[in-house]
Design an enzyme around this catalytic site. Structure first.
Site, PDB file in Angstrom:
ATOM      1  N   SER A 140       0.829  -1.203   0.000  1.00 10.35           N
ATOM      2  CA  SER A 140       0.000   0.000   0.000  1.00 10.35           C
ATOM      3  C   SER A 140       0.867   1.258   0.000  1.00 10.35           C
ATOM      4  O   SER A 140       1.643   1.478  -0.915  1.00 10.35           O
ATOM      5  CB  SER A 140      -0.967  -0.032   1.181  1.00 10.35           C
ATOM      6  OG  SER A 140      -1.903   1.015   1.100  1.00 10.35           O
ATOM      7  N   ASP A 291      -2.036   6.250  -4.041  1.00  4.64           N
ATOM      8  CA  ASP A 291      -0.884   5.501  -3.546  1.00  4.64           C
ATOM      9  C   ASP A 291      -0.533   4.355  -4.496  1.00  4.64           C
ATOM     10  O   ASP A 291      -1.223   4.137  -5.498  1.00  4.64           O
ATOM     11  CB  ASP A 291      -1.126   5.028  -2.110  1.00  4.64           C
ATOM     12  CG  ASP A 291      -2.231   3.994  -1.994  1.00  4.64           C
ATOM     13  OD1 ASP A 291      -2.998   3.821  -2.953  1.00  4.64           O
ATOM     14  OD2 ASP A 291      -2.344   3.361  -0.925  1.00  4.64           O
ATOM     15  N   ASP A 293      -0.850   1.104  -4.760  1.00  6.09           N
ATOM     16  CA  ASP A 293      -1.845   0.120  -5.188  1.00  6.09           C
ATOM     17  C   ASP A 293      -3.203   0.748  -5.452  1.00  6.09           C
ATOM     18  O   ASP A 293      -4.197   0.043  -5.643  1.00  6.09           O
ATOM     19  CB  ASP A 293      -1.957  -1.032  -4.195  1.00  6.09           C
ATOM     20  CG  ASP A 293      -2.510  -0.620  -2.851  1.00  6.09           C
ATOM     21  OD1 ASP A 293      -2.245   0.517  -2.420  1.00  6.09           O
ATOM     22  OD2 ASP A 293      -3.212  -1.430  -2.216  1.00  6.09           O
ATOM     23  N   ASP A 295      -5.536   2.367  -3.789  1.00  8.53           N
ATOM     24  CA  ASP A 295      -6.744   2.212  -2.970  1.00  8.53           C
ATOM     25  C   ASP A 295      -6.969   3.419  -2.061  1.00  8.53           C
ATOM     26  O   ASP A 295      -8.009   3.521  -1.414  1.00  8.53           O
ATOM     27  CB  ASP A 295      -6.728   0.913  -2.165  1.00  8.53           C
ATOM     28  CG  ASP A 295      -5.590   0.817  -1.163  1.00  8.53           C
ATOM     29  OD1 ASP A 295      -4.730   1.731  -1.126  1.00  8.53           O
ATOM     30  OD2 ASP A 295      -5.549  -0.177  -0.412  1.00  8.53           O
TER      31      ASP A 295
END
Length: 546
Positions: A140, A291, A293, A295
């Site tokens: 993340s 970010d 990834d 999410d």
């Protein structure tokens, strides 16, 4: 085994592992790599990359994957399939390939993305392809040294403790890291055990996101977007294709070293520095940063010639206000907003005014996703929007995890809607404060690494439990969620609520060696709130001593 025995065992694994370990001369470093095994926390398994049982590497990935495979074979009959995605971090593709090869060796079908992909796309894909589970390799918003491993259930929701604890039993039953089965990727592809996922699934995801469109009138809104070297570049630009979007070229392409950033975390101001500078040059109205990834999303807004960054709570409240305004004729007695216990009450109060039910979950979006699963199963409630203070939002049920793609689309539509009325999002936020009262939120993180750090975090939590009720003035209630309050699973969280409606919460991070303190201050205005926050921080600092 103690950490030294583990260290000696790992020296025998392979030549690369031996070489990496033999150059380490710091005994504390050896201890930190081996004093424990990586654990599943609020975001799955996450840690610094490197050799050791307490590091992210092919052996810890293999062990987790074999544990998952054994669990899936124990609870399912017939053909079992797993979808796998990965982000732009160093080693993410290699870890994803390794996991796929372990699953193939266990006779499990694997659907593996052929390019890096956002976490919410993986969440969508699991259900779309009727898989039994999903894996995404990502850390993340953590610093570049980290990587991680998240497991998803058959609905595309991160596994909750009930399932995580069962899987962990299978993982911990594996003691011989070298005996993990492995099938070469080429052989698995020939046998049809590994199948590549192409752009067709991403296309279906984009269609599902675009069903959440709320405003399409023309606007001269100017947007600067940065994917922070991550996975958001393609999907976010696709859902914003009809808007005036300028991308930060220096951060457009994947880069696992995040060479233009200290940390790829849109919660932190300096992550958006390049985007803000570009927005000033281009006279843009709004800045978005997702970010690695994709999410989470951070937002900056130009107001009276100056850019102001919004907090996660503020973005959430603005989205609640906009979504409910645009959907007010579709709402019913079942309509529900879901938030976490460390998210402030501003968005919830807006929801209550629209007649929504408000549900609270523990920290971690997996609990929000699990509520969607429950509502789908029982039909008792209908999910409208869910969010957490850490910049994660979801509208719609196409995914069961936070989704910065749909959030980016709706934030820009919201900004366009209000710009057409002559307002910025700051104007709208001030209108909301005028109606619901002023909220000031803050987050302090205290990094305490290694075995000694873990022990210090435990000691601090014990001190807050024993003395918290005495050290805070104006205290109304103390909630200790480790006892399993309000029908929620047990979690190591303490929440102190004050007579004026302010609160603070203390919890160890589930994904980093940190102790986190969340503050939500209610006051008549900004100055009074800042003074109150300062006093609260002084008391907390006297306990943590950071």
């Amino acid at each position: 085994m103690d950490y030294r025995e583990k260290y000696k065992l790992w020296l025998s694994f392979d030549k690369d592992t031996e070489r990496e370990l033999l150059v380490i001369t710091d005994e504390k470093e050896i201890e930190d790599r081996f004093y424990k095994d990586l654990e599943f926390g609020t975001g799955g398994m996450r840690g610094i990359m490197g050799t050791g049982s307490n590091r992210m590497n092919k052996y810890t990935v293999g062990r987790a994957t074999l544990g998952l495979a054994n669990y899936l074979k124990a609870v399912n009959k017939g053909v079992i399939s797993v979808a796998i995605a990965y982000d732009s971090r160093n080693n993410s593709k290699e870890f994803a390939d390794f996991a796929a090869c372990v699953l193939s060796a266990c006779g499990i079908w694997v659907y593996l993305f052929d390019k890096l992909m956002p976490t919410p796309v993986l969440s969508f894909t699991v259900k779309h392809l009727n898989c039994n589970a999903g894996i995404v390799i990502t850390a993340s918003h953590n610093p570049k040294e980290y990587n991680g491993y998240k497991i998803y259930d058959s609905k595309g929701c991160q596994i909750t403790p009930e399932y995580a604890n069962e899987i962990i039993k299978y993982v911990y039953a594996i003691e011989d890291f070298k005996a993990i089965p492995f099938m070469e990727k080429a052989e698995a592809e020939i046998k049809g055990l590994i199948k590549a996922i192409g752009d067709d699934v991403l296309d279906e995801f984009i269609k599902a996101v675009e069903k959440q469109h709320l405003y399409s009138e023309k606007s001269d809104l100017k947007i600067v977007y940065t994917p922070l070297h991550g996975t958001g570049n393609v999907p976010v630009r696709r859902v914003l294709r009809d808007m005036n979007v300028s991308v930060v070229k220096e951060q457009e392409l994947p880069d696992g070293s995040f060479s233009t950033l200290r940390s790829p975390n849109p919660e932190e101001k300096d992550a958006l520095t390049l985007a803000l500078n570009q927005a000033k040059r281009e006279n843009a109205d709004i800045v978005l940063g997702t970010d690695p990834d994709c999410d989470r999303v951070g937002v900056g807004v130009r107001h009276e010639g100056v850019f102001r960054l919004l907090t996660g709570n503020q973005i959430g409240a603005l989205l609640v206000n906009f979504v409910l305004l645009m959907k007010k004729d579709e709402l019913s007695s079942k309509s529900t907003l879901v938030k976490t216990i460390v998210t402030n009450e501003l968005g919830a109060n807006i929801g209550r005014d629209y007649g929504l039910s408000i549900a609270e979950t523990l920290t971690g979006f997996k609990y929000i996703g699990d509520r969607i699963n429950q509502y789908e199963k029982t039909g008792e409630k209908e999910f409208v929007i869910g969010y957490e203070e850490s910049y994660g939002y979801l509208v719609g049920t196409h995914a069961r995890d936070k989704d910065a793609v749909v959030a980016s689309m709706l934030i820009c539509e919201m900004a366009a809607y209000f710009k057409n009325q002559g307002k910025t999002l700051i104007d709208v936020l001030e209108d909301i404060f005028e109606q619901y009262g002023f909220y000031l939120d803050a987050l302090d993180s205290c990094t305490l690494e290694g075995k000694g750090g873990a022990e210090r975090i435990k000691a601090i939590m014990t001190e807050f439990r024993s003395r918290g009720a005495q050290i805070f003035e104006g205290l109304k209630a103390v909630k200790d969620y480790s006892a399993g309050l309000d029908g929620l699973p047990k979690e190591n969280v303490l929440k102190f609520t004050f007579e004026d409606g302010s609160w603070l919460a203390v919890r160890p991070s589930g994904t980093e060696p940190k102790l986190k303190v969340y503050y939500s201050v209610r006051a008549q205005g900004s100055n009074a709130a800042q003074e109150k926050l300062l006093r609260m921080r002084e008391v907390v600092g006297s306990v943590i001593k950071y």
